[in-house]
Scaffold this motif. Structure first.
Motif, short mmCIF file in Angstrom:
data_model
loop_
_atom_site.label_atom_id
_atom_site.label_comp_id
_atom_site.label_asym_id
_atom_site.label_seq_id
_atom_site.Cartn_x
_atom_site.Cartn_y
_atom_site.Cartn_z
N LEU A 163 0.83 -1.20 0.00
CA LEU A 163 0.00 0.00 0.00
C LEU A 163 0.87 1.26 0.00
O LEU A 163 0.49 2.31 -0.55
CB LEU A 163 -0.90 -0.01 1.24
CG LEU A 163 -2.15 0.83 1.16
CD1 LEU A 163 -3.04 0.41 0.00
CD2 LEU A 163 -2.93 0.73 2.45
N LEU A 164 2.05 1.12 0.64
CA LEU A 164 2.96 2.26 0.74
C LEU A 164 3.50 2.64 -0.65
O LEU A 164 3.60 3.83 -0.97
CB LEU A 164 4.12 1.92 1.69
CG LEU A 164 5.06 3.07 2.03
CD1 LEU A 164 4.34 4.15 2.80
CD2 LEU A 164 6.26 2.57 2.82
N VAL A 165 3.81 1.62 -1.45
CA VAL A 165 4.40 1.89 -2.78
C VAL A 165 3.41 2.68 -3.66
O VAL A 165 3.77 3.74 -4.18
CB VAL A 165 4.87 0.58 -3.46
CG1 VAL A 165 5.27 0.83 -4.91
CG2 VAL A 165 6.03 -0.02 -2.68
N PRO A 166 2.16 2.21 -3.82
CA PRO A 166 1.24 3.03 -4.63
C PRO A 166 1.00 4.41 -4.03
O PRO A 166 0.84 5.39 -4.76
CB PRO A 166 -0.06 2.22 -4.66
CG PRO A 166 0.11 1.08 -3.75
CD PRO A 166 1.55 0.92 -3.45
N LEU A 167 1.02 4.48 -2.68
CA LEU A 167 0.81 5.79 -2.05
C LEU A 167 1.93 6.75 -2.45
O LEU A 167 1.68 7.91 -2.82
CB LEU A 167 0.76 5.64 -0.53
CG LEU A 167 0.66 6.94 0.25
CD1 LEU A 167 -0.71 7.57 0.08
CD2 LEU A 167 0.92 6.73 1.74
N LEU A 168 3.16 6.26 -2.38
CA LEU A 168 4.30 7.10 -2.73
C LEU A 168 4.29 7.45 -4.22
O LEU A 168 4.56 8.59 -4.60
CB LEU A 168 5.62 6.41 -2.36
CG LEU A 168 5.88 6.27 -0.86
CD1 LEU A 168 7.15 5.47 -0.60
CD2 LEU A 168 5.98 7.64 -0.20
N VAL A 169 3.97 6.44 -5.05
CA VAL A 169 3.96 6.67 -6.50
C VAL A 169 2.90 7.72 -6.85
O VAL A 169 3.17 8.69 -7.55
CB VAL A 169 3.69 5.34 -7.27
CG1 VAL A 169 3.40 5.61 -8.74
CG2 VAL A 169 4.89 4.41 -7.13
N VAL A 170 1.69 7.52 -6.31
CA VAL A 170 0.60 8.46 -6.64
C VAL A 170 0.88 9.83 -6.01
O VAL A 170 0.69 10.87 -6.65
CB VAL A 170 -0.76 7.90 -6.16
CG1 VAL A 170 -1.88 8.92 -6.37
CG2 VAL A 170 -1.10 6.62 -6.89
#
Lengths: 231, 266
Positions: A163-170
């Protein structure tokens, strides 16, 4: 009573629907024009070549669309509720007001670098960029916040990597898209060189971070925000 | 003047030839114009409800769109009204956002629904006006008379809280557990509040009925009957719907929780 013709009552409901449709169409047209072709949009707007929404009305419409959704997700994510409705409103609107702060600081730097453009032009660009790409990046973050809250995660808890990866990407993607959009628009408006535009944006982000830190507004930004000097 | 060449990364961009349009003055001008029309509409429906409503229903007077009247009033007075409510603790919404929104929006929703229901009664009593007339009058009434009712009731409540420390919790507490000692403490402020709120609501109903009667070109007593039925049913419907469905168990729990507290003068 029969046979007496009554005067026609005003069709105010149809007027509301017609006006709402016109405003929605104008908003979407302005959104598409500024988000997809920022350079051409600035020329069109500055020289009044086509009918576009007033920058303040454009930002207000974006806030009216995004803020209630963001507020709901924020409350869901962070169960703490503010002491008063005014603080609640201020925290909801704060992420959008920062676009004006960024535009004003950018304007100051660009004026020092030789631009002769008026402040209202820079503020308008800030509102258009914030109301289009900025609002879209806010919207893009909301599903992630919703998923996190559905999983029982709350503000302060550690997010799983998936969840952290998409949060950072977005989050960073949205921030980068907004920055790029603002830089391109300001460059056309002020007719400035890229290096001055970049310098203006860096100074603006530092000033904005200092303001957010000083006013303790970090809680208003789901997905994080630069804060300097805040607790 | 030659066309601007394709800019190299370090070259300045071709800037627009005109200065930025004065969008602040344009926007401000539109706001002022709308506010002027709003003031004229609210003044008309408040000071001369019959004449204004009749003229509006016949299309003889230029007025702000009724929905815009209601929305403007809600935006201007809503937060102030809410802040007074929180301070007086009369309609305390707790921490539930839905309850906060409900407290601000409910009077307007009741007014609109009253207009709709009153319209049905007026149709039965012989009116031939379209439903948009009743809804329009209801929405405009919310901008003027309803605002006055809300402001006066809030000020009376604020005065009572400051002078006596009375809160609605005391009334709920007494209702759930009658106690002569509590009755003595809350009787006077409760009577003042109920009488003032009742008087203001009566005034509001008369205002509404006069405007509806003129807009529908019917006798006032028919409009009074229609408004009484409309307001009664709308108040009951929205009140019961809100506590059962709209606000959910959190709000119900809060109301029940109030019943257990008795607040008097500290």
């Amino acid at each position: 009573m029969s046979g007496v013709a009554l005067p026609t009552a005003p069709r105010w409901h149809a007027d509301v629907a017609r006006r709402a449709c016109n405003e929605a169409r104008l908003y979407l047209r302005t959104w598409a024009a500024t988000a997809l072709h920022p350079g051409a949009f600035v020329i069109d707007w500055a020289e009044s070549r086509r009918k576009l929404m007033n920058p303040a009305a454009f930002m207000a419409t974006s806030v009216a669309i995004v803020a209630p959704l963001a507020h709901a997700v924020q409350r869901y994510w962070d169960a703490k509720t503010p002491d008063s409705l005014w603080i609640d409103i201020a925290q909801t609107v704060a992420p959008f007001v920062q676009y004006i702060v960024i535009a004003v600081v950018c304007h100051g730097v660009l004026r020092l670098c030789g631009s002769r453009q008026l402040l209202r032009g820079s503020v308008a660009i800030g509102l258009y960029s914030g109301g289009s790409v900025g609002a879209a990046s806010h919207l893009a973050l909301l599903p992630i916040g919703l998923i996190a809250a559905r999983l029982g995660l709350r503000a302060g808890s550690e997010l799983p990597t998936w969840l952290l990866v998409p949060l950072l990407v977005v989050g960073f993607g949205g921030w980068a898209a907004f920055s790029w959009h603002l830089m391109r628009s300001l460059r056309v408006l002020h007719g400035a060189r890229w290096r001055w535009i970049l310098l203006a944006l860096v100074v603006a982000y530092v000033a904005d971070g200092a303001l957010v830190g000083r006013l303790h507004l970090t809680g208003s930004f789901f997905g994080g925000h630069l804060a300097i000097g805040g607790s | 003047v030659s066309a601007a060449p394709t800019s190299a990364p370090s070259a300045p961009a071709p800037a627009p030839s005109d200065p930025a349009p004065d969008w602040i003055r344009d926007g401000w001008g539109k706001i002022i114009e709308e506010l002027r029309l709003y003031a004229r509409t609210v003044w008309g429906i408040t000071v001369r409800p019959s004449r204004f409503a009749a003229a509006w229903a016949s299309g003889e007077v230029r007025a702000l769109n009724p929905l815009a009247v209601m929305a403007t009033t809600l935006i201007v007075l809503g937060p102030i009204q809410h802040e007074i409510s929180v301070r007086t603790k009369l309609f305390q919404g707790g921490n539930a956002m839905a309850a906060d929104v409900y407290e601000v929006v409910a009077p307007y929703a009741i007014t609109l629904l009253s207009g709709l229901l009153a319209h049905a009664v007026l149709l039965g009593l012989g009116s031939r006006r379209p439903v948009r007339v009743s809804l329009g009058v209801g929405a405009m009434i919310s901008g003027g008379p309803l605002s006055i009712v809300n402001v006066v009731t809030s000020l009376v409540a604020l005065m009572l809280v400051i002078k006596t420390g009375f809160t609605i919790d005391a009334l709920y507490g007494f209702a759930s557990k009658p106690d002569p000692q509590v009755l003595r403490a809350i009787l006077r402020p409760a009577v003042i509040l109920i009488v003032s709120a009742g008087a203001m609501n009566l005034l509001y109903l008369i205002w509404f009925a006069r405007a509806l009667a003129a807009a529908h070109a019917v006798r006032v007593w028919r409009a009074v009957a229609a408004v009484l039925v409309g307001a009664g049913v709308a108040g009951w419907l929205i009140g019961s719907l809100s506590s059962s469905y709209l606000l959910g168990p959190k709000y119900r729990q809060m109301i029940q929780h109030r019943g257990g507290h008795v607040t008097g003068r500290p």
